[in-house]
Structures are given as structure tokens and as C-alpha cells.
Design a protein around this motif. Structure first.
Motif, PDB file in Angstrom:
ATOM      1  N   CYS A   1      17.383  57.635   7.365  1.00  0.00           N
ATOM      2  CA  CYS A   1      17.249  57.014   6.045  1.00  0.00           C
ATOM      3  C   CYS A   1      16.765  58.083   5.066  1.00  0.00           C
TER       4      CYS A   1
ATOM      5  N   MET B   1      15.663  57.755   2.158  1.00  0.00           N
ATOM      6  CA  MET B   1      14.512  57.304   1.362  1.00  0.00           C
ATOM      7  C   MET B   1      13.217  57.492   2.143  1.00  0.00           C
ATOM      8  N   CYS B   2      13.248  57.144   3.439  1.00  0.00           N
ATOM      9  CA  CYS B   2      12.019  57.164   4.254  1.00  0.00           C
ATOM     10  C   CYS B   2      11.955  58.380   5.169  1.00  0.00           C
TER      11      CYS B   2
ATOM     12  N   CYS C   1      17.719  50.659   7.975  1.00  0.00           N
ATOM     13  CA  CYS C   1      16.516  51.479   8.172  1.00  0.00           C
ATOM     14  C   CYS C   1      15.417  50.645   8.807  1.00  0.00           C
TER      15      CYS C   1
ATOM     16  N   CYS D   1      12.370  50.639   5.824  1.00  0.00           N
ATOM     17  CA  CYS D   1      12.504  49.971   4.522  1.00  0.00           C
ATOM     18  C   CYS D   1      13.523  48.838   4.541  1.00  0.00           C
TER      19      CYS D   1
HETATM   20 ZN   LIG Z   1      14.251  53.601   4.831  1.00  0.00          ZN
END
Ligand SMILES: [Zn+2]
Lengths: 182, 352
Positions: free
Chosen positions: A62, A64-65, A48, A51
Motif C-alpha cells: 500500500c 499510503m501506509c 490494504c 487502511c
Molecule cells: Zn494502506
């Protein structure tokens, strides 16, 4: 399974109903590229750009992001890792089951990756000797047998890998992979 | 007294056949677009609800993977319905009625092209009588169409009129899949798929994803120039077995329409999930729509029918009529199950 008892001329208590649904799933461009690299003997992940987490197989974004990832975010990875979790399976003989002997499936944390790859076959080790933290290396299928289609769901390595076997290196301490067990 | 909740943004992919992306890859840009347009930061969304069906994906728990497209970390408050996204919208609306959260994300996705829908949708029938016959949804719809024709109230020419109008309307909708400047006569000349339904009376097999953002109270006006207020939303269900229903009417639609007050004021546009042409005629009747109501200016479900998304798109199109085209009162409808078994009606209003 044994035939359910049913009295001649009595009320119908069971009825057989065989259902099969066929699906045609296209291999996504992302998965096709991953499969092509596997055919060449290379495991690739995605790093990513925000992150820094490394996912394997590659991903389009990603989670998460919520940042898109592409070819420039590809991270070539070694074919070595650590068993972070495993299960011994005893196959039940249902329709279509091809397994006959107990076998092991493991989650493998590939060196340099942050997420594990699940349901990986372990070989070259007695089942009662498998443990978390064990170091393993990929067992590649011969190059001409790598169908290399990992499917579009990004769960594994298709026919490119036969499984993973112990390297003989010392085990990794539990606290080093505690965040990467599943 | 219901809390005021408005749709403030909507996004959809074009409907196509045979996408190569995964469902989460389809959803990722659409969810991002809906959130971006809403003006609500992603982390401020209080509740998320999705609609999809694992039978379309051909994989159990496929819907869990779709959540990746939302950015569900740190953990979010989230739910899923194994239904059209219109029902996810309903759940989100109910959730906002609790009053402790003010914003919600609703999304849905469906890749219908992976399987044979005439087989897959058999599995929604009862497992004893209809499922073993493999009574597929097109054949059941044809029985309904036949029953409607047998009343003498409509003719096959009326069906062809609906089919042609849908395709013509879809020429103005870049998201639609089947569009064309066709006449009812041309539609009448097509061969039957299952009599009395011809090709134009049946929907295409479509893949798509859609997302919308809901905001409660005055914050909706702060983030959106012209929000569409959900004045009423209701869904009703008829018996599962089609043989015990009068297929020529839609009592569930009529009941839902009464509960949301469709007839309390004029409706300008109605987006109906009529996935077969005769269903539009049944729905118009059940909703008591006046002759001047514009029905399915998007082309409707006959122009694109991504299962699990079709209904949410109808409500999204009804939102666009208010948000982009300045209408004041529109209606979105969604359906589920064979022969219009379940129906959801949503009335939207813009500020006057
Ligand atoms: Zn990320």
C-alpha cells in the motif's frame, strides 16, 4: 509529415535519425498472478490490511501506509463500475499509429475499489453521449483470445478486456465519485 | 562554512541480472530498511531525493511510480535527478545546507537488464556526430583504454590486475554479482570484448536498488552510534564530446578532489565507480591516492554495475567502512557520461 524542404547542394538543415530501443520486461510474479486470474474471468484487487483501501490491479504494497500486501489481501471485484472521467481522442497519423477513427478512453471506478483504472476503451455508445457518472460493464474477450498479460506496470487488463459498455443503469451522482476522478 | 551532515544508514539489494520485480517493488524493502536502521520515523524525513533513468525502465515518467515506495502521503517534499543516486545525495546535501530541515532520504534504482545498454547508452552521446554512428559506451571506453596504454604508463597486464583484484574482493561481498578467486593471468587469457578491453575489464549488467538516510548536526550522533560525516562533496563536468578531451586523465575528478580536500589527510578506503578496469588507474592518478589506500574492497563497479545505483553504492560502502569497520576517513566516487565525463567525489569521516 511532409519532407522538409532542402536545397540541392545547400547546407544540411535536417537529418533523419530513426531510433528504436528494444526492452525485455519480465512480468512480475504479482502481475503474472493477476493476469492468470483475468484469464479466468476474474478482476482482482488488493485491500490494504491497515487502511482498508482497495487497489486494482493488485499491488505488492500500500503506497499510503507502506505496508506489504500479498495473496491474503486479495479482493475479488465485479466487472462493473462507473466512468469517472474520459477523453475523446482524434488519432494523428504518425508512424505505427493503427487507430483511424475518433475513440474514447475513460477512467473506471470499479465497484468496491478506491482507485480508478485509467485509459479504458469505451464501446457501444456514440462519443457525444458519454458522460461522467455513466455505469459500465466489462466487455470480455472470448476466453481463448485472452492473452491475459497485463504487463508489469499494473495499468490495465491486457488483452483480457476489449473495453467497457453502458449498462443502462441510472448515472451515479458526481459527489459519489468526486474523490476518485483520476 | 558548510553545515555538518552525516550518513546514518544505508541499505541495498544484491545486484542481480534479470529481476522480475518492478522498480518500486525493488525499492520498497530497501527504503524501509534504510529508514528502520536510521531510527528516524518515516514521517520525520524532511526531504527526499531519488536518482533513476527512464531510459533503463523503457517508460516515460517511470520515476514517478518509484515514489510509491516512500509512502508519499500526506505529501512529502521531494525531488528527482535523472542520474546516479550519488547526485541525488548531492542534492539532498545541498537541501540540508538550507538549515530548515535536518533529515533526508536518498534512494536510487536501476534495472539495466531490460534493455541493451550498448544501445541505450548511445543516446547519451551528441545527436549529430556520435549518436548516428551508434558509438556505444564499451567502444568509447576501449578508445580511452587504448589512449591510456599508448602513453606507456600502463600495460594490459595492469588492467588484468585490476580486473582480478575486483573479483577477488567481491567474494567477500554478498551484494556483488561477479566474484571469484581469479588471477590476473586468467583475466589476460579472456577474449577481447572490444580491444584492448577483455571480459574482465568490463562491468556486468546489473539490477539493484539502494537507499540512505542523512541527518544534520548533533541529531546524527543521537540516532547513530557511528555516523559518517560528509566532510566534502563536489562534482565536476568535462566537455560532452570525448574528442575534445584528454582521455588519459580525469581533470574533473582532480578538480572535485581538490575542492573537497581529499589530500588534506590520509584516506584509508576509496570506493571508486570505475566501470572499466582502466578507469580505476585514471581515477587513482587523478585522486592522487597513496599506495596504501585500499581501493574497492567491495569489488567495485566491475563486480556489480546497476546503472544509476553504482555511485550511491560506492558512497554507501564508504559509509559502511566507517560505520561498521571503524575507519576514520574514506572516499566515495561516482561517474556519469562516456569515458568518465562527469565525476563526483565525496569524503566521509568518522568521529575520532
Ligand atoms: Zn494502506
Amino acid at each position: 509529415m511532409a519532407e522538409a524542404p532542402q536545397e540541392e547542394g545547400g547546407p544540411v538543415r535536417f537529418m533523419k535519425q530513426h531510433i528504436a530501443l528494444d526492452y525485455k520486461v519480465h512480468v512480475s510474479p504479482l502481475a503474472a498472478r493477476f493476469g492468470e486470474q483475468l484469464r479466468g474471468g476474474q478482476i482482482v484487487g488488493s485491500r490494504c490490511p491497515r487502511c482498508g483501501l482497495v487497489y486494482v490491479p493488485t499491488r505488492a504494497f500500500c503506497p499510503m501506509c507502506t505496508v506489504a500486501m500479498g495473496e491474503r489481501d486479495e479482493a475479488p471485484l465485479p466487472d462493473r463500475g462507473t466512468v469517472t472521467s474520459f477523453t475523446i481522442l482524434t488519432p494523428i497519423q504518425y508512424h505505427g499509429q493503427k487507430e483511424r477513427e475518433d475513440y474514447a478512453l475513460a477512467s473506471i471506478l470499479i465497484d468496491g475499489a478506491d482507485g480508478t483504472v485509467g485509459q479504458q476503451r469505451l464501446s457501444d455508445i456514440p462519443l457525444d453521449k458519454i458522460r461522467m457518472g455513466m455505469r459500465v460493464e466489462a466487455v470480455w474477450a472470448p476466453e481463448d483470445e485472452r492473452a491475459g498479460d497485463p504487463g508489469d506496470r499494473g495499468y490495465g487488463f491486457g488483452n483480457a478486456l476489449r473495453g467497457w459498455r453502458p449498462t443502462g443503469e441510472p448515472d451515479v451522482a458526481a459527489d459519489e465519485f468526486a474523490e476518485h476522478v483520476l | 562554512m558548510a553545515r555538518d551532515v552525516a550518513i546514518v544508514s544505508f541499505a541495498q539489494t544484491p545486484s542481480t541480472h534479470g529481476v522480475t520485480e518492478t522498480e518500486s517493488q525493488l525499492l520498497f524493502p530497501v527504503i524501509a530498511e534504510a529508514i528502520e536502521r536510521s531510527g528516524i520515523p518515516r514521517r520525520d524525513i524532511g526531504f527526499t531525493c531519488s536518482g533513476s533513468a527512464d531510459y533503463l525502465a523503457g517508460a516515460s515518467f517511470a520515476f514517478v511510480g518509484n515514489l510509491e515506495a516512500t509512502g508519499a502521503w500526506p505529501p512529502i517534499s521531494e525531488s528527482h535527478v535523472e542520474m546516479d543516486g550519488a547526485w541525488a545525495l548531492y542534492e539532498a546535501w545541498v537541501r540540508l545546507q538550507h538549515g530548515d530541515v535536518d533529515t533526508a532520504l536518498v534512494f536510487s534504482s536501476g534495472i539495466s537488464s531490460r534493455g541493451d545498454m550498448r544501445e541505450v547508452l548511445c543516446l547519451q552521446n551528441d545527436p549529430y556526430y556520435l549518436m548516428p554512428l551508434w558509438a556505444d559506451h564499451v567502444s568509447l571506453a576501449a578508445l580511452q583504454a587504448r589512449a591510456l596504454l599508448d602513453t606507456g604508463k600502463v600495460t594490459e597486464a595492469d588492467l588484468a590486475e585490476v580486473a582480478a583484484r575486483s573479483r577477488r574482493a567481491a567474494t567477500g561481498n554478498p551484494m556483488a554479482q561477479v566474484a571469484g578467486d581469479v588471477t590476473a593471468e586468467a583475466m589476460s587469457a579472456e577474449p577481447y570484448v572490444v580491444a584492448p578491453l577483455r571480459a574482465g575489464d568490463c562491468p556486468p549488467v546489473s539490477d539493484a536498488a539502494a537507499a540512505m538516510v542523512l541527518v544534520a548536526g548533533d541529531r546524527a550522533r543521537e540516532v547513530c552510534e557511528r555516523p559518517a560525516w560528509i566532510r566534502g562533496i563536489d562534482h565536476r563536468i568535462e566537455p560532452h564530446y570525448p574528442g575534445v578531451r584528454d582521455l588519459t586523465t580525469s581533470r574533473s575528478t582532480r578538480l572535485a578532489a581538490e575542492h573537497v580536500g581529499v589530500g588534506d589527510a590520509p584516506v584509508e578506503v576509496a570506493e571508486l565507480s570505475a566501470t572499466f578496469s582502466h578507469e580505476e588507474l585514471i581515477l587513482r592518478d587523478a585522486l592522487d591516492l597513496a599506495g596504501d589506500v585500499e581501493v574497492n574492497p567491495s569489488g567495485g563497479a566491475l563486480a556489480a554495475n546497476p546503472l544509476m545505483v553504482t555511485g550511491l553504492i560506492r558512497i554507501g560502502e564508504a559509509f559502511r567502512q566507517i560505520h561498521e569497520h571503524g575507519r576514520t576517513r574514506t572516499l566515495g566516487h561516482a561517474t556519469s557520461g562516456p569515458c568518465l565525463q562527469q565525476n563526483l567525489v565525496c569524503v566521509l569521516e568518522g568521529d575520532r
